[in-house]
Motif scaffolding. Structure first.
Motif, PDB file in Angstrom:
ATOM      1  N   PHE A 123       3.384  -5.718   3.557  1.00  0.00           N
ATOM      2  CA  PHE A 123       2.103  -5.085   3.234  1.00  0.00           C
ATOM      3  C   PHE A 123       1.860  -3.847   4.084  1.00  0.00           C
ATOM      4  O   PHE A 123       1.341  -2.843   3.599  1.00  0.00           O
ATOM      5  N   ARG A 157      -0.350  -7.637 -10.749  1.00  0.00           N
ATOM      6  CA  ARG A 157      -0.403  -8.431  -9.509  1.00  0.00           C
ATOM      7  C   ARG A 157      -1.811  -8.544  -8.967  1.00  0.00           C
ATOM      8  O   ARG A 157      -2.007  -8.973  -7.834  1.00  0.00           O
ATOM      9  N   THR A 186      -3.370  -9.181  -0.966  1.00  0.00           N
ATOM     10  CA  THR A 186      -2.620  -8.574  -2.071  1.00  0.00           C
ATOM     11  C   THR A 186      -3.517  -7.736  -2.970  1.00  0.00           C
ATOM     12  O   THR A 186      -3.171  -6.595  -3.323  1.00  0.00           O
ATOM     13  N   THR A 206       7.045  -7.897  -1.234  1.00  0.00           N
ATOM     14  CA  THR A 206       6.020  -8.893  -0.864  1.00  0.00           C
ATOM     15  C   THR A 206       5.951 -10.044  -1.855  1.00  0.00           C
ATOM     16  O   THR A 206       5.442 -11.115  -1.519  1.00  0.00           O
TER      17      THR A 206
END
Lengths: 504, 639
Positions: free
Chosen positions: A125, A232, A261, A144
Motif C-alpha cells: 500500500f 476492488r 484498500t 496487495t
C-alpha cells in the motif's frame, strides 16, 4: 530531507516480512514474530511520519522524490515521491498498520503468516500511494491482492474459500483492466513513458477505430482505469464480494479492506484520473457523482436494516466511498480537498469501528446485535464497559461528521464544493449521513444502554490495556483532525489546485 | 479584509470553559476520589464561569461596551477561496447570556444537591456542565463554523446524560436515542444549509454580516439552516417523545433536553438573524414558529398526564420565544425566554411525579403560593419578566394581521396550559416536599424573573406613561440598537386589551375546566384519542423509512446477489465453459487431423520405397543406371 527515506519506508516492512518467513524456520516462537512485526511496522511508520512532518505547506508538486532507472529500455523507472495528493495516505497507513499488528497480538496460531502478510500489505500500500511511475504503481497495487487473498482464505470464516475466491476474482479482473489501461497509455504517448510527471495533462492522444467510429484512446484508457480500480472497491452494484467478505473475515482483516484498500484505491484513482485524464474526468464527472450519490443512499438504506455489526461497517464504508466520489466529481477545490481529507478520516474511523466490532466478537463470540426476531441480543453494556462506551461514541461521532471531529471538516468541504455543480447529490449526502446516524444511534442504544441483558459482567469486561492502546490513538487523531485541520489541508490544497488547473 | 493566521488573545471565557469542562470530565474519569466531590466540582465550574463573566463584564464596561472580536483562519490559508474562519465575538448580549445561564445552572446544580433523596450522579452533573459549556460556546462564537464546535460539545454532554440515565431502563435509553437522533437531524440540516450558503467572499463574521447579492444558494442554504433550528427546538411533529416520556428526573431532563437545547439553538438564531432577514425568511420563520406553538400547546392540552402537558408547554413556550425573536428582536425574545425558563424550573419541582421521601415535609400553602406565582411567571403575567416583551409584541403587530390573531391564540393557549398544569399539580394527592435550601433557590429564581430587575418597571411596561418605573432599563444597553418607547396610545390600549383578555381568559378556562377534563374525555373519547394520536405522526416517518429500507433490500438482493453474483457468473461461466469445450474439441480434432496426415504421408513414402525394394535384381540395376545418368547429367550442366 533525504529522498532515500521513502524507499526505506517501503522496504522496512518487506524486510520484516522476510524475517517472519525465516524466523519459524530458525525455531523462533510466535513472541519473536510479534515483536519483529511491530518493530518493522513502527519503524516504517516513524519514517513516514518524519517525512510528512518535513513537508511544507503551500507547495504544489513533489517535495520528496527518489528516482532511478529500473528497466530503462521500456521507460520503467523506480520513481517514488511525496506530495499533497498522497501525504495523507502515508499518514493513514503509518497509523493503522501498527495498530493492526497490535490487534492480532494474542494470535497463537499462524502468527508468522498473519504478521508477514500484514507487513507485505504495508509495503504494497505504501508503494501504491507513493509511486510516481505507472508501472510501479500497478505493480504495488496488484501485489496487495495476493496477501489479502491468503489472509481471507486461510484465516477467514466458514465460507472463507468462497469469499476469498470472489475477492481474488474481482481483484484479478480489476488488476487486468488496470494493466490494459497502463499498456494503452504507454503506447499512446511518444516517447513512451510510464512516468506520471511526463503523462500529466491531456497528453494521451489518438483515436481507436471501434466498429467504424473513432473513439479517443484517452476515453478507453480512462474507462479501463476506472473499472479496474472500481472492481476492488465497495461500489454499488459490484459490492457483493465486499459484503460477503465482511461476514467471513475477522474484524482486523476487514479493516484492511474497508479502511485501507478502499481509501487507497480511491486515492490512486484520484491521482491518475485528475493528473492524466483531466478532460475525460470533466466529461465523466456527472457519472462519477451519480455513482457516488447512489452509493451514499444505497449504503445508508442498507445500513439501516442491518443486524450484524460487520455488515453495518461494510455499508457504512460504502456510503463514505460514495460521499468521497461526489467530492471528487465536483471538480471544485473544496470538494476535492475535502474528499481527500475525508478518505483519511474515514480510514481512521473505520479502523476504530473495526476494533470495536472485534471487541464485541471477542466477548460475545459474534457481532449480531439484533436477533432474527428483531430483539436485541445484548444491552446495558455501559455498566460493565464504560470506557468502551465512551470511545465507541467518539468513533461513531467521527464517522458521522459531528463537529469537533475530523469527519465534520471533510463532509463540510465536500458539501461546500459540490453544491454549486451538483445540488441534488449534495442533498443526498446529507440524507445518507442522517440515515447512517439513525442506525448508529440505534446500535449504540441497543448495545450499551438500557438494562443489562443477554450477558453478564463475567463475559463483558471493559477494555484491556492493549485494546485501549488500539482505539485511543484513533480517537485522538479524529479529535486533532477536527480541531486542527489546517496543517494537513495546506499540504493537500496546492497539489489539488495544480491538478484542477489542468482541468480548466 | 486581513485575517490573522491564529488567535492572538483568547478571552477569559475560554479558560473558564476549559476548566469547567475539565472538572466535569474529572468527575467521570477521575476515579472515586473525584466522584465524591460531585456535584460540587460541577458547581465550582459554574462559579468559575461567573467569575470569568464578571471580569469580562468589567473589561467591556471600561472599554465603553464595545464588543470584542477576534477572527482567524481555521481550515485553510488565505490563498484558498474557501477558507473557513473561527474566532470569538463577545458583545454585551453574549456576556449577559453567559452570566445568566451560568447563574441559573449554578442554582440548578445547587438545588439538585439539596435533593438528598435523589442525588444527582456524577455523570448527570458532568453532562450539565459540558452541555452548558457547549451552549455558551455558541453564544460567543464569531462565525457559524465555530458555533458548530459548541454544538459538538453540547452533544457530548447529552451523551453523558444518556449514559447516566439510560442504564436504568429501556424507556430511558429509547428517550435518549430519540433525542440524540433529532438533534443530529437538526445539525445535519444546519450544516448542509451552511455549506450551501457558504460565502467565499470572506464575510463569515456574525457580528458584521453583509449580503451583497442574494443568490439562490444563499436562500436555500439559510432555509435549510432555519429548518434545522426549528427541528432543534423539537416542535410538532417531533413531539412524539412526549408519549413515551420516562418517569422521573423531570427537572434534569427538561433542563438539558429542553432548556439548554433551546438556549443552544436560540443562540444560533440570534447570531444569524441578520442573515435570515437578508434573504427574506424572517416573516416566514415567524409564522412557522407561532403556528407550531399552537400545535404544541394544543397537544399539551390533550395529555392526561400533567408531566406531559408540562413538557409540551415548555416546547410551545420556546416557539413563542422564536416568534418574538422574528417579530420584535433579540431583547424581547431573551426576556420571554427568561420567563419560560425560570417558570419551568420552578414548576418542575412541583410537577415531578413522585413524592420525594426523606425530605422535610412542609405545609401546602407555600407550595400553592409558589405554584401560583410560577404560573403567573410562566404565563407572562404582570410584574414578571414576560410582560414587557408580550406588550411590545402586541403593539408592534398590525391591527388586522394573521400574526396578531395567531399570537393572541397562542398566548391564550399558553396561559391556559400552564395554569392547567399548575392546578393539576396542586390537586394531586402526592405533594412534593421541599427543603429550606430549595426554598432559597426558588426564591432566587423568582427574583431573577421580576420585571423590575430587567426593565426597571414594576409592572413590566403595562402602565401607559411608565408611572411604575423605579429604575433604568439597563437591559437596553445590552442589545445593539434597542430602544424602549411606547408607541401611540391606541396601539398601547389595543395591546393591553389583547394581553389582558388572553391572560384572564386563559386562567379562567383553566380554572373553570379543572374538574371537567375527565368528563370531556369520557364524552369525546375519539376526539381525545385523536388529539393524543396526533403525536404519532412521527411513526409515519418511521414506517416510510421501513418501507424504503425493505425496497432497497429487495433491490440489493435481486441486483447484487441474484443478478451480479449468480445470474451474471452463471451466464458468463456457461459461455466460457461452452467456448472452452468447443475449443478443446476442435483442438483435439485438429491435432488428430495433423497426426493422421503426417502418418499417411510418411506411410505413402515408405510403401513406395518398400515397393521398389522388392528383391528383383533388374530393378536394382535399373535404379543404379538411372542414378548414374542423373549424376553425369548434373556435372555436365555444371561444366
Amino acid at each position: 530531507m533525504s529522498s532515500h527515506l521513502i524507499s526505506l519506508m517501503i522496504a522496512i516492512p518487506f524486510l520484516g516480512a522476510l524475517l517472519e518467513v525465516v524466523t519459524p524456520l530458525m525455531g523462533g516462537r510466535s513472541t519473536l514474530c510479534r515483536w519483529i512485526a511491530i518493530t518493522a511496522s513502527l519503524m516504517s511508520s516513524l519514517v513516514g511520519i518524519v517525512m510528512v512532518s518535513s513537508l511544507h505547506g503551500n507547495q504544489p508538486g513533489l517535495q520528496i522524490n527518489e528516482v532511478f532507472n529500473w528497466v530503462g529500455s521500456y521507460a520503467m523507472t523506480y520513481d517514488v515521491g511525496l506530495d499533497g495528493l498522497n501525504v495523507l495516505f502515508v499518514i493513514l497507513i503509518s497509523i493503522v498498520f501498527p495498530l493492526l499488528v497490535l490487534s492480532e497480538w494474542n494470535r497463537k496460531q499462524g502468527a508468522p503468516g498473519v504478521f508477514g502478510l500484514f507487513l507485505l500489505l504495508q509495503t504494497g500500500f505504501l508503494g501504491s500511494v507513493v509511486s510516481q511511475d505507472l508501472f510501479l504503481m500497478v505493480f504495488f497495487w496488484s501485489f496487495t491482492a495476493v496477501p489479502l487473498y491468503f489472509l481471507f482464505a486461510v484465516w477467514g470464516g466458514q465460507e472463507r474459500e468462497a469469499s476469498a475466491f470472489r475477492f481474488i476474482t474481482m481483484s484479478a479482473l480489476g488488476n487486468a483492466l488496470f494493466l490494459m489501461a497502463l499498456v494503452i497509455i504507454y503506447f499512446s504517448v511518444e516517447p513512451h513513458s510510464f512516468s506520471i510527471k511526463d503523462l500529466m495533462g491531456d497528453r494521451i492522444h489518438g483515436t481507436f477505430d471501434l466498429f467504424g467510429s473513432q473513439v479517443p484512446i484517452a476515453s478507453i484508457a480512462f474507462l479501463l482505469l476506472s473499472m479496474g480500480i472500481a472492481c476492488r472497491l465497495p461500489l454499488w452494484p459490484f459490492h457483493g464480494w465486499f459484503t460477503f467478505q465482511a461476514t467471513q473475515s475477522p474484524a482486523s482483516f476487514f479493516v484492511l479492506l474497508s479502511a485501507i484498500t478502499a481509501p487507497i484505491g480511491l486515492a490512486v484513482f484520484a491521482r491518475l484520473a485528475l493528473s492524466l485524464f483531466p478532460a475525460e474526468f470533466s466529461r465523466w464527472s456527472h457519472v462519477i457523482v451519480a455513482l457516488g450519490a447512489i452509493n451514499v443512499i444505497f449504503g445508508a438504506l442498507m445500513a439501516v436494516s442491518q443486524r450484524e455489526l460487520r455488515l453495518l461497517m461494510a455499508y457504512a464504508a460504502m456510503t463514505q466511498m460514495g460521499v468521497v466520489l461526489v467530492g471528487l466529481g465536483s471538480r471544485d477545490s473544496a470538494g476535492v480537498v475535502g474528499a481527500i481529507y475525508q478518505l483519511l478520516v474515514q480510514g481512521l474511523a473505520l479502523t476504530g469501528f473495526g476494533f470495536f466490532v472485534g471487541s464485541v466478537r471477542d466477548r460475545m463470540g459474534h457481532s449480531a446485535f439484533v436477533s432474527d426476531e428483531g430483539k436485541p441480543n445484548f444491552g446495558g453494556w455501559v455498566a460493565f464497559t464504560p470506557f468502551l462506551a465512551l470511545l465507541t461514541a467518539l468513533v461513531f461521532a467521527g464517522m458521522l461528521g459531528l463537529p469537533g471531529l475530523g469527519g465534520f471538516i471533510g463532509q463540510s468541504l465536500i458539501m461546500m464544493g459540490s453544491y454549486s455543480s451538483y445540488p441534488l447529490p449534495m442533498t443526498m449526502i446529507a440524507l445518507g449521513v442522517f440515515l447512517i446516524g439513525y442506525q448508529f444511534f440505534s446500535v449504540y442504544r441497543s448495545i450499551f444502554l438500557g438494562a443489562a441483558h443477554g450477558s453478564d459482567s463475567k463475559e463483558v469486561f471493559d477494555l484491556s490495556l492493549r485494546e485501549k492502546s488500539l482505539i485511543l490513538p484513533i480517537v485522538f487523531c479524529l479529535i486533532v483532525l477536527g480541531f486542527f485541520p489546517r496543517p494537513l489541508l495546506e499540504l493537500v490544497r496546492p497539489s489539488v489546485a495544480m491538478v484542477l488547473s489542468m482541468m480548466k | 479584509m486581513v485575517l490573522a493566521e491564529s488567535i492572538q488573545h483568547f478571552p477569559l471565557f475560554v479558560g473558564a470553559f476549559a476548566l469547567a469542562a475539565a472538572l466535569a470530565f474529572l468527575q467521570v474519569l477521575g476515579g472515586k476520589r473525584f466522584r465524591a466531590f460531585s456535584p460540587w466540582s460541577a458547581i465550582l465550574g459554574m462559579a468559575l464561569l461567573l467569575v470569568a463573566a464578571c471580569f469580562e463584564w468589567h473589561g467591556m464596561w471600561v472599554g465603553g461596551m464595545a464588543a470584542f472580536v477576534e477572527v482567524a483562519r481555521w481550515w485553510q490559508s488565505s490563498q484558498s477561496h474557501n477558507e473557513v474562519q473561527f474566532g470569538f465575538f463577545i458583545d454585551p448580549l453574549g456576556i449577559l447570556f453567559v452570566t445568566f445561564l451560568s447563574l441559573v445552572t449554578f442554582l440548578f446544580l445547587a438545588m439538585s444537591e439539596y435533593r438528598k433523596s435523589a442525588p444527582v450522579s456524577p455523570l448527570t452533573s458532568a453532562a450539565t456542565v459540558i452541555s452548558v459549556v457547549g451552549v455558551l460556546g455558541v453564544w460567543i462564537s464569531a462565525t457559524i463554523w465555530m458555533a458548530y464546535l459548541g454544538l459538538g460539545i453540547f452533544l457530548i454532554g447529552q451523551v453523558f446524560w444518556g449514559v447516566s440515565q439510560s442504564s436504568k431502563n429501556i424507556e430511558e435509553s429509547h428517550f435518549f436515542e430519540r433525542s440524540i437522533r433529532e438533534i443530529f437531524l437538526a445539525m445535519t440540516l444546519m450544516v448542509s444549509g451552511s455549506a450551501i450558503a457558504f460565502d467565499s467572499s470572506g464575510y463569515q463574521r456574525l457580528d458584521v454580516y453583509k449580503v451583497e447579492v442574494v443568490t439562490h444558494a444563499l436562500v436555500w442554504g439559510k432555509a435549510l439552516f432555519l429548518a434545522g433550528i426549528f427541528v432543534g427546538f423539537r416542535p410538532f411533529p417531533f413531539l412524539g417523545w412526549i408519549r413515551k416520556l420516562p418517569p422521573g428526573a423531570l427537572l434534569q431532563r427538561s433542563f438539558i433536553f429542553q432548556h439548554l437545547q433551546g438556549a443552544l439553538f436560540l443562540g444560533f438564531l440570534v447570531r444569524t438573524l441578520p442573515a435570515i432577514e437578508a434573504v427574506g425568511l424572517r416573516q416566514v420563520g415567524a409564522l412557522i414558529a407561532v403556528s407550531l406553538s399552537l400545535f404544541s400547546f394544543t397537544i399539551g392540552l390533550f395529555q392526561r398526564s400533567v408531566v406531559k402537558s408540562f413538557v409540551a408547554w415548555i416546547s410551545g413556550g420556546y416557539l413563542l420565544v422564536l416568534f418574538m425573536l422574528f417579530s420584535t428582536g433579540p431583547r424581547q425574545a431573551f426576556l420571554y425566554f427568561t420567563g419560560v425558563l425560570l417558570a419551568s424550573l420552578i414548576l418542575s419541582r412541583v410537577v415531578s411525579e413522585k413524592e420525594q421521601p426523606g425530605e422535610t415535609k412542609v405545609s401546602a400553602t407555600p407550595i400553592r403560593f409558589i405554584v401560583i406565582l410560577g404560573s403567573i411567571l410562566g404565563s407572562g403575567g404582570v410584574c414578571f419578566v414576560g410582560t414587557a416583551p408580550l406588550m411590545e409584541l402586541f403593539q408592534s403587530l398590525q391591527a388586522v394581521s394573521v400574526e396578531l390573531v395567531l399570537l393572541a391564540f397562542g398566548f391564550f393557549l399558553s396561559v391556559w396550559l400552564v395554569w392547567k398544569v399548575g392546578i393539576q399539580a396542586l390537586e394531586r394527592s402526592a405533594l412534593n416536599t421541599w427543603t429550606k435550601g430549595a426554598y432559597v433557590i426558588v426564591a432566587l429564581w423568582f427574583l431573577l424573573g421580576l420585571a423590575v430587575l430587567w426593565t426597571g418597571s414594576l409592572s413590566g411596561g403595562l402602565l401607559w406613561g411608565d408611572f411604575d418605573r423605579v429604575g433604568s432599563a439597563w437591559i437596553l444597553s445590552y442589545f445593539a440598537g434597542a430602544t424602549e418607547s411606547f408607541l401611540d396610545h391606541p396601539r398601547f390600549i389595543r395591546a393591553t386589551g389583547y394581553y389582558a383578555t388572553c391572560l384572564i381568559l386563559g386562567i379562567g378556562v383553566a380554572y373553570g375546566l379543572r374538574h371537567r377534563w375527565t368528563i370531556l374525555m369520557a364524552r369525546f373519547p375519539r376526539f381525545w384519542a385523536w388529539g393524543e394520536k396526533v403525536l404519532r405522526l412521527d411513526e409515519l416517518g418511521q414506517n416510510g423509512l421501513r418501507l424504503l429500507v425493505q425496497g432497497a433490500y429487495s433491490i440489493e438482493y435481486w441486483l447484487a446477489e441474484k443478478l451480479i453474483h449468480f445470474a451474471a457468473p452463471a451466464l458468463v461461466l456457461k459461455a466460457v465453459v461452452s467456448m472452452s469445450r468447443g475449443i478443446k474439441l476442435s483442438d483435439i480434432g485438429f491435432l488428430k487431423a495433423i497426426d493422421a496426415s503426417a502418418r499417411k504421408s510418411i506411410q505413402f513414402g515408405s510403401r513406395t520405397l518398400q515397393a521398389v525394394q522388392n528383391g528383383d535384381v533388374q530393378w536394382y540395376v535399373l535404379m543404379a543406371t538411372a542414378s548414374i545418368l542423373v549424376l553425369l547429367g548434373y556435372y555436365c550442366a555444371l561444366l
